[in-house]
Structures are given as structure tokens and as C-alpha cells.
Design an enzyme around this catalytic site. Structure first.
Site, PDB file in Angstrom:
ATOM      1  CG  ASP A 191      -1.738  -1.030   1.410  1.00  0.00           C
ATOM      2  OD1 ASP A 191      -1.849  -1.986   0.479  1.00  0.00           O
ATOM      3  OD2 ASP A 191      -2.498  -1.322   2.417  1.00  0.00           O
ATOM      4  CE1 TYR A 243      -2.632 -10.582   5.277  1.00  0.00           C
ATOM      5  CE2 TYR A 243      -1.436 -10.719   7.162  1.00  0.00           C
ATOM      6  CZ  TYR A 243      -1.674 -10.399   6.218  1.00  0.00           C
ATOM      7  OH  TYR A 243      -0.485  -9.878   5.674  1.00  0.00           O
TER       8      TYR A 243
HETATM    9 MG    MG Z   1      -5.125   0.103   5.283  1.00  0.00          MG
END
Ligand code: MG
Ligand code: ADP
Length: 406
Positions: A191, A243
Site C-alpha cells: 500500500d 489472514y
Molecule cells: Mg489500510
């Protein structure tokens, strides 16, 4: 009712960048009572392909979206860090010298964490005081990385205010450290890399092994194409536990194959490697990671061999295969994600897949620009027919990474 008339299928475009930066400046002035030194911003992102491979040193291909987070900021002759957001009532006012993991609660920890993460670049003598007003356009928690946009806009502002001499990659690392060590959330670095390093009209080829990147031509608009993002708004549930379980499965697979990470398992014949794993579930998880890394290589090779338009069928097929692998082998989709993808394909998308961690969040579909509205309409109709809540649609154009606006 025609899809275009259905309010659920309105495509939200991001507000124009310079107008949004001006708004952030005005909000700062209204809130703090004086004008800021400048405005900086950083975008959210979507991952085009390469999902759930970052923690196995894999490859991915994100792009920055048009929606950005803006940080209007000013240095003050004190050591107070004051942080506010147009999206939250929660404010921060703290001695910047007392920042430490656990010292800040809630959203301001993403901002304070960046200052803390940059501490080694800060000389002892100078004051650290600053006022920061945040105004974000990236929808929160939709899997479009509003958190990285927030951190990376902050990092740009701090670099400029304190003249730290950091490079873009230092700021990527500071943003990652802020999120993992200070805010206590987990992130693989995809990200933040996309938010800082993306180039307009390009995707970002990212090697998670060393965070090395290169821009890849992905000029959708010039070729009459678009990426339709559907925020399914499906509740994220059990995400953390699932996850952790997927990570554990993939680590177990690397161990069984005798390699440090599954990225190192690339050489040998795929079937031969999978045959060495007895556990059926771990075998399927491994198949996803290994085939997904290959899909990123193939996607990149197609983009290197010609335009998106020339290879649109092959690129679409890779997106489809990625989703099917995440659904069947990695098991991280939910009915709303599958429904959005199926409806997009049936309505004429070249390819569609879930994007982000899964268990909710968003999907992407590669579509003809003039069909974006009708594909969105088809997805909205399918959601309504299945009794899901109304999804939200965005058109994503590959945008420029973090930088100064004013
Ligand atoms: Mg985030
Ligand atoms: P995502 O990054 O996919 O949007 P995250 O859970 O990682 O989802 O990050 C969302 C969080 O980031 C929000 O809950 C909030 O704490 C913080 N955040 C992001 N943008 C803003 C903003 N403009 N104002 C305040 N908090 C924000």
C-alpha cells in the site's frame, strides 16, 4: 429502471485535485486560525494483480487511484504535535518528544506514528512542533488503503516542514513502520509503496522481496478502457484470524518445500512441487501463491509486449484466473465478492477479480470506458436481487503518487 437512472450505480469520481487541496488549506485555516505552510497529498491504491503473495516475497502490480488524502500543515515554534481530520471528531495534541508506541489512540496514531518513525532523521536541536489538518477522499476501510494515503501524505508534509532529507523509499519505510509498530496494524508494504511511488498512467511493478519497483505503462484512459472498482461494503469478518491462518499455511508450505519463502520455489515444475505436499489444504494454498506470482509475471510481460488494448483479452483472462484461484484455492472470497465478479463478467467486463485481502472489501473489473456504467448497473442489480446491501462504485485512473499540492 435503466441502470443509469439507479442512484446505486452512480460512479463517484474523485474531486478535482487542486480544488481538493484548496479545501484542505481552507479547513486548516478555519480550524487552527492561521494559514498553513503548504498542502501535501498521497493517493489510495488498488492492486491490479498479485494478491496474498506479499508475505511470501512475491510480486504484485498495484496502481494509485484518483482519490487522495490531503495534509495541510504548518511548523510551529513549540514541540506540540496537533492533528485534526475533516473525517473524524477525534483530535490529537501531544508533546512530539513523548511519542512512543501505545501513546496515541485511534486514527491520529497513523499520523503521529510517521513522525515517530522518522525520528532517526531528526536532529536533536530543532523543535518538532507542527499542526496538521487531514482531509481524505479515499473511502475508509474499503480496501483502497485510506490508511497508507493518510500516512504517506503525512510523511510528505513532515519531510517538507522539517527538511529531513529523506528519499521516497525512506518515506515508504517510515509509513510502514508507523502502521505496523506505532498504530499496531499489519501491512505488507504494498500500500505504502503504491501510494508514494506510483506514476500517472502507470501501474507499479513491485517486488516484495526488496520493495524494488518500476513503472509499467497502464494508460487505460488513452485506450478507451477503465477500471471499475466496486466497494461491496460486505462486512469484514474474521479477517485477522483468517489472514493469520493463510500466512501460517504459506509458511508451512515453504518449510515443506525446503525454501525460505514460496518465491524461491519458482524454478521447478509446478505439479512436481505440489505433489510433495501431502496436506490437501496446504497444497491448494501453495498452488495459489505459486500460480499468482506467475500470473503477475505474465501480466507484466503482456504489458511490456504492447498496449493494454492489444492484450486486453489476455490481461482479462489473468484477472479472472487470479480471482478463481483466490476463491477456490486460497478461500479468501465471500459471496458478495464472487457475485460482483460474476456479474461484471456476465455484463461484458474483460476480466474481474477481488482486490485486497478479501473477506469483504472491493473488486475490480477491466471494462470498456463506455460500458463502465452498464457493468456497474448489472452489479447493482445482482446485489439487489441477492439481498446484499447496495455497493459503491468508483472509476479508477492510474494516478500520481505522493507529492506537494500547494
Ligand atoms: Mg489500510
Ligand atoms: P483501508 O486502509 O483499507 O481504508 P484500514 O483499516 O487500513 O482500511 O484504515 C482505515 C483507518 O485509517 C480508519 O479507520 C482511520 O483510523 C484511518 N484513516 C484513514 N483516513 C483517514 C482520515 N481521512 N481521517 C481520519 N482517519 C483516517
Amino acid at each position: 429502471m435503466s441502470p443509469a437512472a439507479d442512484p446505486a450505480t452512480v460512479l463517484s469520481a474523485a474531486p478535482e485535485r487542486s480544488a481538493a487541496a484548496e479545501r484542505a488549506e481552507t479547513l486548516f485555516t478555519e480550524s487552527f486560525g492561521y494559514a498553513p505552510d503548504g498542502v501535501w497529498s498521497a493517493p489510495g491504491r488498488v492492486n491490479i494483480i498479485g494478491e496474498h503473495v506479499d508475505y511470501q516475497d512475491g510480486l504484485c502490480l498495484p496502481m494509485a487511484i484518483s482519490h487522495r488524502c490531503f495534509a495541510a500543515a504548518a511548523r510551529t515554534p513549540t514541540d506540540r504535535l496537533r492533528v485534526r481530520s475533516a473525517q473524524s471528531e477525534v483530535v490529537l495534541d501531544i508533546d512530539a518528544r513523548e511519542l512512543a508506541p501505545g501513546a496515541v489512540d485511534g486514527w491520529p496514531s497513523y499520523v503521529a506514528g510517521v513522525l515517530w518513525a522518522l525520528r532517526s532523521y531528526i536532529s536533536g536541536a530543532s523543535t518538532l512542533g507542527m499542526d496538521i489538518m487531514i482531509d481524505g477522499q479515499v473511502p475508509l476501510g474499503a480496501g483502497l488503503s485510506s490508511s497508507a494515503a493518510l500516512e504517506c501524505a503525512t510523511a510528505e508534509a513532515i519531510e517538507a516542514l522539517l527538511s529531513l532529507g529523506t528519499g521516497p523509499l525512506d518515506r515508504v519505510r517510515a509509513a510502514i513502520t508507523a502502521e505496523t509498530e506505532f498504530a499496531g496494524a499489519s501491512t505488507g508494504g504494498l500500500d505504502q509503496s503504491a501510494s508514494v511511488l506510483s506514476r500517472e498512467g502507470h501501474a507499479l511493478f513491485l517486488d516484495c522481496r526488496d520493495l524494488s519497483t518500476r513503472p509499467v505503462p497502464w494508460d487505460l484512459a488513452a485506450q478507451g478502457l477503465a477500471l471499475l472498482i466496486t466497494d461491496t461494503r460486505a462486512e469484514h469478518s474474521h479477517v485477522d484470524g483468517e489472514y493469520t491462518a493463510r500466512r501460517a499455511d504459506s509458511e508451512r508450505a515453504a518449510e515443506l518445500l525446503g525454501v525460505p519463502t514460496l518465491r524461491d520455489a519458482g524454478g521447478e515444475d509446478l505439479e512436481a512441487q505440489l505433489a510433495r505436499i501431502d496436506d490437501e489444504v496446504v497444497r491448494r494454498r501453495t498452488r495459489h501463491v505459486l500460480t499468482e506470482i506467475r500470473r503477475v509475471e505474465e501480466f507484466d510481460a503482456l504489458l511490456g509486449a504492447g498496449t493494454v488494448r492489444e492484450h486486453v483479452a489476455g490481461l482479462g483472462a489473468l484477472l479472472d484466473a487470479s480471482h478463481d484461484s483466490l476463491r477456490d484455492d486460497y478461500e479468501v472470497t465471500v459471496p458478495a465478492l464472487d457475485a460482483a465478479v460474476d456479474a461484471a463478467r456476465a455484463a461484458g467486463a474483460h476480466g474481474a477479480r477481488m482486490t485486497g485481502g478479501g473477506f469483504g472489501g472491493s473488486t475490480i473489473a477491466l471494462v470498456e470506458a463506455d460500458q463502465a456504467q452498464s457493468v456497474a448497473g448489472a452489479i447493482a442489480q445482482e446485489f439487489s436481487a441477492r439481498g446484499f446491501g447496495a455497493p459503491e462504485f468508483f472509476l479508477a485512473l492510474p494516478s500520481e503518487g505522493a507529492g506537494q499540492d500547494r
